[in-house]
Design a protein around this motif. Structure first.
Motif, PDB file in Angstrom:
ATOM      1  N   VAL A   1      35.817  47.892  38.897  1.00  0.00           N
ATOM      2  CA  VAL A   1      36.885  46.963  39.249  1.00  0.00           C
ATOM      3  C   VAL A   1      37.918  47.718  40.064  1.00  0.00           C
ATOM      4  O   VAL A   1      38.031  48.939  39.967  1.00  0.00           O
ATOM      5  CB  VAL A   1      37.538  46.367  37.981  1.00  0.00           C
ATOM      6  CG1 VAL A   1      38.655  45.404  38.352  1.00  0.00           C
ATOM      7  CG2 VAL A   1      36.495  45.656  37.141  1.00  0.00           C
TER       8      VAL A   1
ATOM      9  N   ARG B   1      38.300  47.553  51.112  1.00  0.00           N
ATOM     10  CA  ARG B   1      37.359  46.429  51.082  1.00  0.00           C
ATOM     11  C   ARG B   1      37.169  45.854  52.486  1.00  0.00           C
ATOM     12  O   ARG B   1      36.059  45.478  52.861  1.00  0.00           O
ATOM     13  CB  ARG B   1      37.855  45.348  50.122  1.00  0.00           C
ATOM     14  CG  ARG B   1      37.736  45.722  48.652  1.00  0.00           C
ATOM     15  CD  ARG B   1      37.885  44.483  47.769  1.00  0.00           C
ATOM     16  NE  ARG B   1      37.713  44.827  46.368  1.00  0.00           N
ATOM     17  CZ  ARG B   1      38.705  45.039  45.514  1.00  0.00           C
ATOM     18  NH1 ARG B   1      39.951  44.944  45.943  1.00  0.00           N
ATOM     19  NH2 ARG B   1      38.476  45.336  44.255  1.00  0.00           N
TER      20      ARG B   1
ATOM     21  N   ASP C   1      29.439  43.649  45.723  1.00  0.00           N
ATOM     22  CA  ASP C   1      30.643  43.499  44.897  1.00  0.00           C
ATOM     23  C   ASP C   1      31.872  43.224  45.760  1.00  0.00           C
ATOM     24  O   ASP C   1      32.731  42.415  45.406  1.00  0.00           O
ATOM     25  CB  ASP C   1      30.882  44.768  44.074  1.00  0.00           C
ATOM     26  CG  ASP C   1      29.894  44.917  42.929  1.00  0.00           C
ATOM     27  OD1 ASP C   1      29.227  43.920  42.602  1.00  0.00           O
ATOM     28  OD2 ASP C   1      29.787  46.028  42.372  1.00  0.00           O
TER      29      ASP C   1
ATOM     30  N   TYR D   1      34.079  39.893  45.468  1.00  0.00           N
ATOM     31  CA  TYR D   1      35.500  39.898  45.130  1.00  0.00           C
ATOM     32  C   TYR D   1      36.320  39.192  46.214  1.00  0.00           C
ATOM     33  O   TYR D   1      37.211  38.385  45.902  1.00  0.00           O
ATOM     34  CB  TYR D   1      36.016  41.325  44.962  1.00  0.00           C
ATOM     35  CG  TYR D   1      37.526  41.361  44.803  1.00  0.00           C
ATOM     36  CD1 TYR D   1      38.116  41.128  43.575  1.00  0.00           C
ATOM     37  CD2 TYR D   1      38.356  41.556  45.914  1.00  0.00           C
ATOM     38  CE1 TYR D   1      39.492  41.107  43.436  1.00  0.00           C
ATOM     39  CE2 TYR D   1      39.735  41.536  45.774  1.00  0.00           C
ATOM     40  CZ  TYR D   1      40.292  41.312  44.537  1.00  0.00           C
ATOM     41  OH  TYR D   1      41.650  41.265  44.410  1.00  0.00           O
TER      42      TYR D   1
ATOM     43  N   GLU E   1      43.000  42.139  39.253  1.00  0.00           N
ATOM     44  CA  GLU E   1      41.886  41.929  40.180  1.00  0.00           C
ATOM     45  C   GLU E   1      40.758  41.074  39.620  1.00  0.00           C
ATOM     46  O   GLU E   1      39.576  41.396  39.718  1.00  0.00           O
ATOM     47  CB  GLU E   1      41.375  43.274  40.696  1.00  0.00           C
ATOM     48  CG  GLU E   1      42.469  44.069  41.393  1.00  0.00           C
ATOM     49  CD  GLU E   1      41.979  44.893  42.558  1.00  0.00           C
ATOM     50  OE1 GLU E   1      40.762  45.049  42.711  1.00  0.00           O
ATOM     51  OE2 GLU E   1      42.831  45.371  43.326  1.00  0.00           O
TER      52      GLU E   1
ATOM     53  N   VAL F   1      38.457  40.162  37.756  1.00  0.00           N
ATOM     54  CA  VAL F   1      37.267  40.364  36.931  1.00  0.00           C
ATOM     55  C   VAL F   1      37.559  40.397  35.440  1.00  0.00           C
ATOM     56  O   VAL F   1      36.888  39.706  34.658  1.00  0.00           O
ATOM     57  CB  VAL F   1      36.508  41.639  37.371  1.00  0.00           C
ATOM     58  CG1 VAL F   1      35.322  41.917  36.454  1.00  0.00           C
ATOM     59  CG2 VAL F   1      36.031  41.487  38.817  1.00  0.00           C
TER      60      VAL F   1
END
Length: 498
Positions: free
Chosen positions: A157, A365, A403, A407, A483, A485
């Motif tokens: 995460v 990201r 991932d 996200y 975040e 998750v």
């Protein structure tokens, strides 16, 4: 089968230890209250509650913390600290804080380093209360920094698995042999940067470059600049101070949003990690490009009549403030042209570097998304080619790429859903807001930035939103800061079954 008692007890035991430690920073507003002749009672009560509940929870049996317990602990910790942080605000009960929802909003905004406020009259509140807001945000910045390296990295995460590749550190939880030592090093670096910011701001005042910069202001803004948080004890935010202060704060914000693993390497004399970091290049590129674009839009804006230095300063400052998710204001950008405001709105989705105190999607990201999209375009043209996504010399695993895409998609879905709910709830409650106000408020809350546009602009407040809308904004701040998750995992039925 439901979680066994030892599973829940381990999470509650860790939460208890966190609440016990929260009594230490609560001593700061007690000291400020004594110095300024104010009542320390609200903070002493918060200390008693935090210590009492923490001690009770800490008595639970603690076993090894596995992934499920870690998700539960992370979610409860942020929520619990926000509640405790709101206690002195509500107990003091001055102005808007007579409402428990407003107090909780401010507490959540503080610990999540969002920087959004419901305060209308800063002069109506005590110095101790204003300093507690600053301390709460400093804790939030430190907390997410340590959490990302010590806990979330193992849960994949907060981009921590990407930090390991980009920082050339195979395990970000092990800059040293033990997690405790790692936390101590990063905490010491965070504290040193905060102290440096406070000293520099105070010296600017002492030498006459910032005539109204008091020691209180210097410490207060150092707390929230390095934490990329944005609270200020001044209604005009950083706009209350001289250009020298504004330029200095730009540096603090940019540093606070830089990967602390790379900063640690720099302190140790290793310049190569920062120099070779693709994310750092991307991060600086975004800041420079956006500042030039906003500056150009201000130059051609007939309603903006400032001179060259002032134009450049406000453009650089506001771009840095939004990209780093700090949320300070040097001027009322609500009055800027539509083009300049829309650039700032888009920048809300960027964020600083992974492994920093910043929020939003984060530049690492976006580097992965950009590289993987370019890779997919090339593979479409040359189906037989093999083109892995790389950060420097390291190959980014396909599971990590998935991932990142997941996200980013989920974050955008939450933003869109938050926007729709804000508009609908405003109409239902008889406090309608415009679509752009809702868009910017949802983005600002979920990505923990602070100011939005319209009534919640840089010199505005969220106090005018409906009570139910504020509860929604509190939820968005909480989910966005950790975040997504950990919260989503808690609501899945399989989480509560063996």
């Amino acid at each position: 089968m439901a979680l066994t008692s030892v599973d829940i007890r381990s999470s509650l035991s860790v939460l208890g230890a966190i609440l016990q430690w929260l009594t230490v920073p609560l001593a700061v507003p007690v000291l400020v209250a004594v110095v300024y002749g104010e009542s320390p009672a609200p903070y002493l009560l918060a200390i008693a509650v935090s210590l009492g509940v923490g001690t009770l929870l800490a008595t639970f049996e603690r076993d090894r913390i596995y992934n499920r317990e870690a998700f539960l602990t992370v979610s409860l910790a942020w929520l619990s600290i926000a509640v405790v942080g709101a206690i002195p605000l509500y107990v003091e009960g001055t102005g808007v804080f007579a409402s428990p929802v407003n107090a909780l909003f401010e507490g959540m905004s503080g610990i999540t380093t969002t920087g959004a406020t419901v305060i209308r009259d800063f002069d109506a509140h005590s110095q101790a209360l204003l300093m507690w807001r600053q301390v709460l945000q400093w804790l939030g910045g430190l907390g997410v920094l340590l959490l990302a390296t010590a806990v979330l990295s193992r849960l994949s995460v907060a981009g921590a698995q990407l930090m390991e590749t980009e920082s050339r550190t195979k395990d970000v939880t092990k800059l040293t042999p033990g997690i405790e030592d790692t936390a101590r090093i990063l905490g010491a670096l965070y504290l040193a940067l905060t102290a440096a910011a406070a000293v520099i701001l105070f010296l600017l005042g002492a030498v006459g470059l910032a005539p109204n910069m008091t020691a209180f202001d210097a410490v207060a803004h150092a707390f929230t600049a390095i934490a990329t948080a944005g609270f200020s004890p001044r209604a005009e935010s950083i706009g209350a101070f001289s250009p020298a202060v504004q330029w200095a704060v730009v540096v603090f914000m940019v540093v606070g949003a830089t990967n602390f693993v790379l900063l640690y390497a720099l302190v140790r004399g290793d310049v190569t990690r920062l120099r070779d970091s693709e994310e750092f290049h991307f991060y600086l590129g975004i800041l420079i490009t956006a500042a030039i674009l906003v500056g150009g839009l201000l130059v051609v804006d007939p309603g903006f009549t400032a001179g060259g230095e002032e134009t450049a300063r406000h453009a650089v400052f506001q771009v840095a403030s939004i990209v780093t998710t700090t949320g300070y204001a040097s001027t009322d950008f609500n009055t800027w042209s539509a083009g300049a405001k829309n650039v700032l709105f888009v920048l809300m989705f960027v964020g600083g570097m992974a492994g920093s105190t910043t929020c939003s999607i984060k530049t690492l990201r976006w580097v992965i998304v950009t590289k993987s999209f370019w890779r997919d375009l090339n593979v479409s043209a040359h189906p037989n080619s093999v083109r892995p996504v790389r950060l420097g010399d390291e190959v980014v695993g396909e599971d990590t790429v998935r991932d990142v895409y997941a996200y980013t998609l989920v974050a955008l879905v939450f933003f869109i859903l938050g926007t729709v709910l804000l508009v609908a709830d405003g109409e239902r409650a008889g406090a309608p807001i415009t679509e752009f106000e809702a868009l910017s408020a949802a983005a600002s809350m979920f990505f923990n930035i602070g100011p939005a546009f319209g009534r919640a602009g840089p010199f505005g407040t969220y106090e005018g939103f409906a009570r139910s809308s504020k509860l929604l904004l509190i939820l968005l701040m909480w989910i966005g800061r950790i975040e997504i998750v950990p919260v989503l995992v808690l609501v899945t039925p399989t989480f509560w079954r063996r």
